[in-house]
Design a protein around this motif. Structure first.
Motif, mmCIF file in Angstrom:
data_model
loop_
_atom_site.group_PDB
_atom_site.id
_atom_site.type_symbol
_atom_site.label_atom_id
_atom_site.label_comp_id
_atom_site.label_asym_id
_atom_site.label_seq_id
_atom_site.Cartn_x
_atom_site.Cartn_y
_atom_site.Cartn_z
ATOM 1 N N ASP A 119 -10.337 55.205 -16.926
ATOM 2 C CA ASP A 119 -10.921 56.788 -16.294
ATOM 3 C C ASP A 119 -12.006 56.560 -15.970
ATOM 4 O OD1 ASP A 119 -11.379 59.353 -15.992
ATOM 5 O OD2 ASP A 119 -10.048 59.964 -17.650
ATOM 6 N N THR A 120 -12.220 56.684 -14.567
ATOM 7 C CA THR A 120 -13.694 56.689 -14.100
ATOM 8 C C THR A 120 -14.542 58.189 -14.292
ATOM 9 O OG1 THR A 120 -12.673 57.256 -11.991
ATOM 10 C CG2 THR A 120 -12.917 54.853 -12.482
ATOM 11 N N LEU A 121 -14.058 59.216 -14.872
ATOM 12 C CA LEU A 121 -14.498 60.365 -14.953
ATOM 13 C C LEU A 121 -14.925 60.643 -16.251
ATOM 14 C CD1 LEU A 121 -12.825 62.407 -12.296
ATOM 15 C CD2 LEU A 121 -15.104 61.237 -11.963
ATOM 16 N N TYR A 122 -14.058 60.579 -17.220
ATOM 17 C CA TYR A 122 -14.276 61.003 -18.422
ATOM 18 C C TYR A 122 -13.854 59.733 -19.410
ATOM 19 C CZ TYR A 122 -13.442 65.596 -16.453
ATOM 20 O OH TYR A 122 -13.942 66.380 -15.659
ATOM 21 N N ILE A 123 -14.513 59.884 -20.682
ATOM 22 C CA ILE A 123 -14.125 58.945 -21.793
ATOM 23 C C ILE A 123 -13.033 59.334 -22.809
ATOM 24 C CG2 ILE A 123 -16.219 57.469 -21.779
ATOM 25 C CD1 ILE A 123 -17.149 59.281 -24.222
ATOM 26 N N SER A 124 -12.713 60.587 -22.763
ATOM 27 C CA SER A 124 -11.905 61.341 -23.536
ATOM 28 C C SER A 124 -11.127 62.715 -22.827
ATOM 29 C CB SER A 124 -12.314 61.811 -24.685
ATOM 30 O OG SER A 124 -11.569 62.448 -25.575
ATOM 31 N N ARG A 125 -9.955 62.640 -22.769
ATOM 32 C CA ARG A 125 -9.081 63.958 -22.131
ATOM 33 C C ARG A 125 -7.744 63.743 -22.426
ATOM 34 N NH1 ARG A 125 -9.155 64.043 -15.501
ATOM 35 N NH2 ARG A 125 -9.451 61.711 -15.305
ATOM 36 N N THR A 126 -7.016 64.646 -22.460
ATOM 37 C CA THR A 126 -5.629 64.627 -22.346
ATOM 38 C C THR A 126 -4.883 65.051 -20.962
ATOM 39 O OG1 THR A 126 -5.516 65.481 -24.754
ATOM 40 C CG2 THR A 126 -3.771 65.739 -23.358
ATOM 41 N N LEU A 127 -4.156 63.945 -20.533
ATOM 42 C CA LEU A 127 -3.371 64.294 -19.347
ATOM 43 C C LEU A 127 -2.074 64.703 -19.543
ATOM 44 C CD1 LEU A 127 -4.130 60.800 -17.824
ATOM 45 C CD2 LEU A 127 -5.555 62.817 -17.488
ATOM 46 N N ILE A 128 -1.653 65.974 -18.896
ATOM 47 C CA ILE A 128 -0.384 66.477 -18.839
ATOM 48 C C ILE A 128 0.499 66.055 -17.625
ATOM 49 C CG2 ILE A 128 1.108 68.458 -18.753
ATOM 50 C CD1 ILE A 128 -1.534 69.923 -20.088
ATOM 51 N N LEU A 129 1.604 65.350 -17.799
ATOM 52 C CA LEU A 129 2.392 64.671 -16.779
ATOM 53 C C LEU A 129 3.272 65.744 -16.290
ATOM 54 C CD1 LEU A 129 3.489 61.227 -18.349
ATOM 55 C CD2 LEU A 129 1.560 61.674 -16.778
ATOM 56 N N PRO A 130 3.992 65.495 -15.164
ATOM 57 C CA PRO A 130 4.830 66.751 -14.758
ATOM 58 C C PRO A 130 6.162 66.802 -15.519
ATOM 59 C CG PRO A 130 4.359 65.083 -12.859
ATOM 60 C CD PRO A 130 3.688 64.443 -14.075
ATOM 61 N N ASP A 131 6.312 66.194 -16.494
ATOM 62 C CA ASP A 131 7.432 66.484 -17.224
ATOM 63 C C ASP A 131 7.044 66.821 -18.564
ATOM 64 O OD1 ASP A 131 6.459 64.074 -18.209
ATOM 65 O OD2 ASP A 131 8.314 62.776 -18.461
ATOM 66 N N ASP A 132 5.903 67.399 -18.651
ATOM 67 C CA ASP A 132 4.996 68.018 -19.646
ATOM 68 C C ASP A 132 4.799 67.074 -20.990
ATOM 69 O OD1 ASP A 132 5.056 70.611 -18.437
ATOM 70 O OD2 ASP A 132 6.964 71.232 -19.209
ATOM 71 N N ARG A 133 4.967 65.741 -20.559
ATOM 72 C CA ARG A 133 4.500 64.883 -21.925
ATOM 73 C C ARG A 133 3.017 64.673 -21.522
ATOM 74 N NH1 ARG A 133 6.299 59.469 -20.825
ATOM 75 N NH2 ARG A 133 6.739 59.997 -18.757
ATOM 76 N N THR A 134 2.357 64.200 -22.514
ATOM 77 C CA THR A 134 0.816 64.015 -22.507
ATOM 78 C C THR A 134 0.508 62.599 -22.704
ATOM 79 O OG1 THR A 134 0.692 64.487 -24.823
ATOM 80 C CG2 THR A 134 0.571 66.506 -23.499
ATOM 81 N N LEU A 135 -0.472 62.376 -22.036
ATOM 82 C CA LEU A 135 -1.121 60.959 -22.201
ATOM 83 C C LEU A 135 -2.674 61.308 -22.704
ATOM 84 C CD1 LEU A 135 0.026 59.125 -18.988
ATOM 85 C CD2 LEU A 135 0.896 58.736 -21.238
#
Length: 77
Positions: free
Chosen positions: A30-46
């Motif tokens: 991740d070139t912007l953050y060292i920690s965050r939660t991504l929400i995928l289109p199917d509502d799963r998180t990474l």
């Protein structure tokens, strides 16, 4: 009188200890953050942890999501 052992209840030790093949993992930086939660289109998180997020190579949705965004850079394994 002793009962005879039922062979159907005994597992073959070779079959019982066989493991499934390990899944292949792809990691992106991740070139912007060292920690965050991504929400995928199917509502799963990474989870981005320490500036990286890893996904299974068979997860096409997650791979396409990460490849489509310029802030994620594929790391060479």
């Amino acid at each position: 009188m002793a009962k005879s052992q039922d062979d159907s209840a005994v597992q073959d030790p070779v079959i019982a200890t066989r493991s499934t093949p390990t899944a292949s993992i792809t990691t992106f930086r991740d070139t912007l953050y060292i920690s965050r939660t991504l929400i995928l289109p199917d509502d799963r998180t990474l989870a981005v942890v320490k500036g990286a997020v890893s996904v299974n190579t068979s997860d096409d949705l997650a791979l396409n999501y990460l490849k489509a965004h310029t802030e994620f850079e594929l790391l060479k394994e």
